[in-house]
Every structure is written in structure tokens, then in C-alpha cells.
Motif scaffolding. Structure first.
Motif, PDB file in Angstrom:
ATOM      1  N   ILE A 112       0.914  -1.068  -0.223  1.00 11.24           N
ATOM      2  CA  ILE A 112      -0.091   0.073   0.032  1.00 11.24           C
ATOM      3  C   ILE A 112       0.847   1.286   0.183  1.00 11.24           C
ATOM      4  N   HIS A 113       0.702   2.285  -0.811  1.00  8.80           N
ATOM      5  CA  HIS A 113       1.400   3.426  -1.051  1.00  8.80           C
ATOM      6  C   HIS A 113       0.832   4.210   0.503  1.00  8.80           C
ATOM      7  N   ALA A 114       1.943   5.129   0.478  1.00 10.48           N
ATOM      8  CA  ALA A 114       1.969   6.041   1.877  1.00 10.48           C
ATOM      9  C   ALA A 114       2.109   7.226   1.764  1.00 10.48           C
ATOM     10  N   VAL A 115       1.216   8.061   2.264  1.00 11.69           N
ATOM     11  CA  VAL A 115       1.664   9.705   2.549  1.00 11.69           C
ATOM     12  C   VAL A 115       1.580   9.987   3.954  1.00 11.69           C
ATOM     13  N   VAL A 116       2.944  10.539   4.469  1.00 12.17           N
ATOM     14  CA  VAL A 116       3.021  10.693   5.789  1.00 12.17           C
ATOM     15  C   VAL A 116       3.327  11.868   6.215  1.00 12.17           C
ATOM     16  N   GLY A 117       2.610  12.512   7.162  1.00 10.61           N
ATOM     17  CA  GLY A 117       2.911  13.743   7.910  1.00 10.61           C
ATOM     18  C   GLY A 117       3.153  13.696   9.194  1.00 10.61           C
ATOM     19  N   THR A 118       3.292  12.600   9.715  1.00 11.56           N
ATOM     20  CA  THR A 118       3.816  12.289  11.270  1.00 11.56           C
ATOM     21  C   THR A 118       5.366  12.797  11.267  1.00 11.56           C
ATOM     22  N   THR A 119       5.559  13.120  12.438  1.00 10.57           N
ATOM     23  CA  THR A 119       6.868  13.818  12.608  1.00 10.57           C
ATOM     24  C   THR A 119       7.935  12.603  13.222  1.00 10.57           C
ATOM     25  N   GLY A 120       9.232  12.881  13.433  1.00  9.97           N
ATOM     26  CA  GLY A 120       9.922  11.858  13.871  1.00  9.97           C
ATOM     27  C   GLY A 120      10.801  11.207  12.957  1.00  9.97           C
ATOM     28  N   PHE A 121      11.142  11.865  11.713  1.00  8.85           N
ATOM     29  CA  PHE A 121      12.026  11.077  10.797  1.00  8.85           C
ATOM     30  C   PHE A 121      13.533  11.553  10.689  1.00  8.85           C
ATOM     31  N   THR A 122      14.262  10.791  11.600  1.00 10.85           N
ATOM     32  CA  THR A 122      15.865  10.755  11.700  1.00 10.85           C
ATOM     33  C   THR A 122      16.492  10.196  10.212  1.00 10.85           C
ATOM     34  N   ALA A 123      17.399  10.475  10.133  1.00 12.21           N
ATOM     35  CA  ALA A 123      18.185   9.847   8.921  1.00 12.21           C
ATOM     36  C   ALA A 123      18.129   8.615   9.058  1.00 12.21           C
ATOM     37  N   GLU A 124      18.358   7.908  10.117  1.00  7.90           N
ATOM     38  CA  GLU A 124      18.204   6.539  10.373  1.00  7.90           C
ATOM     39  C   GLU A 124      17.042   6.099  10.045  1.00  7.90           C
ATOM     40  N   ARG A 125      15.931   6.612  10.536  1.00  8.35           N
ATOM     41  CA  ARG A 125      14.686   6.119  10.322  1.00  8.35           C
ATOM     42  C   ARG A 125      14.358   6.087   8.388  1.00  8.35           C
ATOM     43  N   LEU A 126      14.744   7.160   8.006  1.00  4.94           N
ATOM     44  CA  LEU A 126      14.646   7.337   6.365  1.00  4.94           C
ATOM     45  C   LEU A 126      15.479   6.228   5.829  1.00  4.94           C
ATOM     46  N   ALA A 127      16.587   5.744   6.331  1.00  7.85           N
ATOM     47  CA  ALA A 127      17.566   4.687   5.982  1.00  7.85           C
ATOM     48  C   ALA A 127      16.899   3.276   5.860  1.00  7.85           C
TER      49      ALA A 127
END
Ligand code: NDP
Ligand SMILES: O=C(O)C1=N[C@H](C(=O)O)C[C@H](O)C1
Length: 255
Positions: free
Chosen positions: A79-94
Motif C-alpha cells: 500500500i502506498h503511503a503519504v506521511v505527515g507524522t514527525t520524527g523522521f531521523t536520517a536512520e529512520r529514512l534509511a
């Protein structure tokens, strides 16, 4: 043959549907002719309700503590996702990038802020950064916000820091030698960020630049959560054709 969304609307689910943003997103999706709200779930509901309802895109406005688990579920279910929730560190993005690497064709779009003015504030700040020796950020929000500094202020500090580093600028001048803890704000990538929490506010940001004899202030105010909806709907409509991880709305706005 390309799909006619007026006849066969894109099936959208919302995570955090009872929250301040989630409720607004449910309304916005319901009002759009080319989108169909098929599920709105919140704390305590089963994530499987999204697959049961056949959601093709899910919008997440929940909490930094739970968003990674939600995304793992969505990616595993295709399922594709659109995310507004915060807290995205570089580690989470990786982590997310590596999950998407094995899910060809699947798109996740994360935006620290969906309001056009906030996106432009970040863009203008990145342009201005190399011309000023001093910079500080003030973000101002409603007192029910869980995180500080805001995701927008974190991202603004990061793009400013990158532009300053590219221009070879040192840290902003600051002679403070005696400080009450916190008086000079938090350092995010060497940029000072100050977080105000005040009843009556929604979401606001000021970026202050200074040089000899002049200052430049860039300010954005979201006075209503409706300000985020055009950006959210733009992301929902486009994420199925944006495979991989997209951070920010810039590319969709032609910036
Ligand atoms: N990118 C952007 O443009 C914007 C981003 N935000 C961000 O979005 C997030 C949400 O903000 P806001 O709507 O104000 O917050 P709210 O607290 O009003 O809403 C969050 C909702 O998510 C629910 N929730 C918590 N955990 C789960 C879960 N595991 N599954 C489903 N639902 C869950 C909460 O339930 P309960 O209250 O019972 O815990 C609540 O109803 C924050 O991170 C905020 O910073 C906000 C505005 C704009
Ligand atoms: O919690 C909020 O309200 C907001 N959160 C996002 C952030 O942390 O930047 C976006 C906007 O500022 C509103």
C-alpha cells in the motif's frame, strides 16, 4: 488503458483518523470526487482494516512512536503511503529506503509540512542562508504538540546548515558565556532552534537571518489545519506514480 478516477476513485485510508489532522484529512478526501475514503482507523483499531477495505494509498498522521510500525505494515501489504507524522531521523529514512528497495513500484512520501507557505519558507531559507553570518529559527505551536522542535523546524535547520556548509560559513557568531539552561534554544545541525508552545496557536515558523546592519525574517503561519489539505491531496494523487521514498513536496510543486 489509463484509469478514469472520476469513475473509479483512488481508494484512500487514513491512520490517526480521530486526531486533529486525521479528521481534517478524512473530510478533505471525502469531498474529492476522484478519491474515495475507504477506511479511517485510530488507536486500538486493527491495521488489517486497511487491507480489508482495499486501500491503495494510506495517509498517516499518528505519532512518532508508532509511525515506523505502521509503515512496515503498509509496505509489506503493497500500500502506498503519504506521511505527515514527525520524527523522521536520517536512520529512520534509511530503514524505510531499504524496505522500499525490495518493494518495486511502491511509493512513500513523507513531508515535514504540507502547507505551501511552509514549503516555500524552507526553500527561501535555503536560498538566503549563504548570504548571512547569523541565523536562528523560532517555531511556535499549539500546546498539545508531542514533539519539540517541530519536524518543520528540524528540516529548515538541516537545509540551512547544508547551504551554509556548502558556502564555507562557520557557526553563527555568539558570545554567550553564561546561560540559564535552554535560554539559547536547541542546536540542530549548528542552527539554534527555539520552540514556543502557546494556546491559541496552530503552527508557525520564523527564520531570522542577520548580517552587518540588516536582518531578514521569513515567517509562515498556518492559522487553520485546512492549510495542509491541498498538499496532502496532491501527495495522495501522485504517490502511486512516485516509486521509492520521496521526502518533501518540492518536486511535486516544481521547486
Ligand atoms: N506534515 C504536516 O504538514 C503536519 C504534521 N503533523 C504531525 O502529524 C502528527 C499528528 O498530529 P495531530 O493530528 O496534531 O495529532 P493528534 O494527537 O491530534 O492525532 C493523532 C491521532 O493518532 C492516533 N494514534 C496514536 N497511535 C495510533 C496508532 N498506533 N494507530 C492509529 N492511530 C493512532 C491518536 O490517538 P490517541 O490520541 O488516542 O493517542 C490520535 O487520534 C504529529 O506528528 C504532528 O507533528 C501535524 C500537522 C501538519
Ligand atoms: O504538530 C503540529 O501541529 C505540526 N507538526 C508538523 C511539524 O512538527 O513541523 C507540521 C506543522 O508544523 C504542524
Amino acid at each position: 488503458m489509463s484509469r478514469d478516477y472520476a469513475v473509479d476513485p483512488l481508494r484512500v485510508g487514513v491512520l490517526g483518523a480521530k486526531g486533529k489532522m486525521g479528521a481534517e484529512v478524512c473530510n478533505a478526501v471525502s469531498r474529492a470526487d476522484d478519491l474515495s475514503l475507504v477506511a479511517g482507523i485510530d488507536q486500538g483499531d486493527r491495521l488489517e482494516a486497511l487491507t480489508d477495505a482495499g486501500a491503495e494509498v494510506v495517509v498517516d498522521f499518528t505519532h512518532p512512536d508508532v509511525v515506523m510500525g505502521n509503515l512496515e505494515f503498509l509496505v509489506n501489504c503493497g500500500i502506498h503511503a503519504v506521511v505527515g507524522t514527525t520524527g523522521f531521523t536520517a536512520e529512520r529514512l534509511a530503514t524505510l529506503r531499504s524496505q522500499l528497495d525490495v518493494s518495486p513500484g511502491l511509493g512513500v512520501l513523507i513531508a515535514p509540512n504540507f502547507a505551501i507557505g511552509a514549503v516555500l519558507t524552507m526553500k527561501f531559507s535555503a536560498i538566503a542562508a549563504k548570504y548571512y553570518e547569523s541565523v536562528e529559527i523560532i517555531e511556535l505551536h499549539h500546546p498539545r504538540k508531542a514533539d519539540a522542535p517541530s519536524g518543520t523546524a528540524m528540516r529548515t535547520a538541516q537545509v540551512i546548515a547544508a547551504a551554509r556548509a556548502e558556502a564555507g560559513l562557520p557557526a553563527s557568531p555568539d558570545a554567550t558565556s553564561q546561560e540559564v539552561d535552554g535560554a539559547r534554544g536547541a542546536l540542530v545541525d549548528d542552527v539554534r532552534v527555539h520552540a514556543i508552545r502557546l494556546s491559541g496557536l496552530i503552527a508557525h515558523e520564523e527564520v531570522l537571518f542577520g548580517a552587518d546592519g540588516e536582518t531578514l525574517t521569513i515567517r509562515h503561519d498556518s492559522m487553520d489545519r485546512k492549510s495542509f489539505m491541498p498538499g496532502v491531496l496532491l501527495a495522495v494523487r501522485n504517490v502511486p506514480s512516485l516509486p521509492g521514498l520521496t521526502v518533501g513536496l518540492d518536486s511535486l510543486l516544481g521547486l
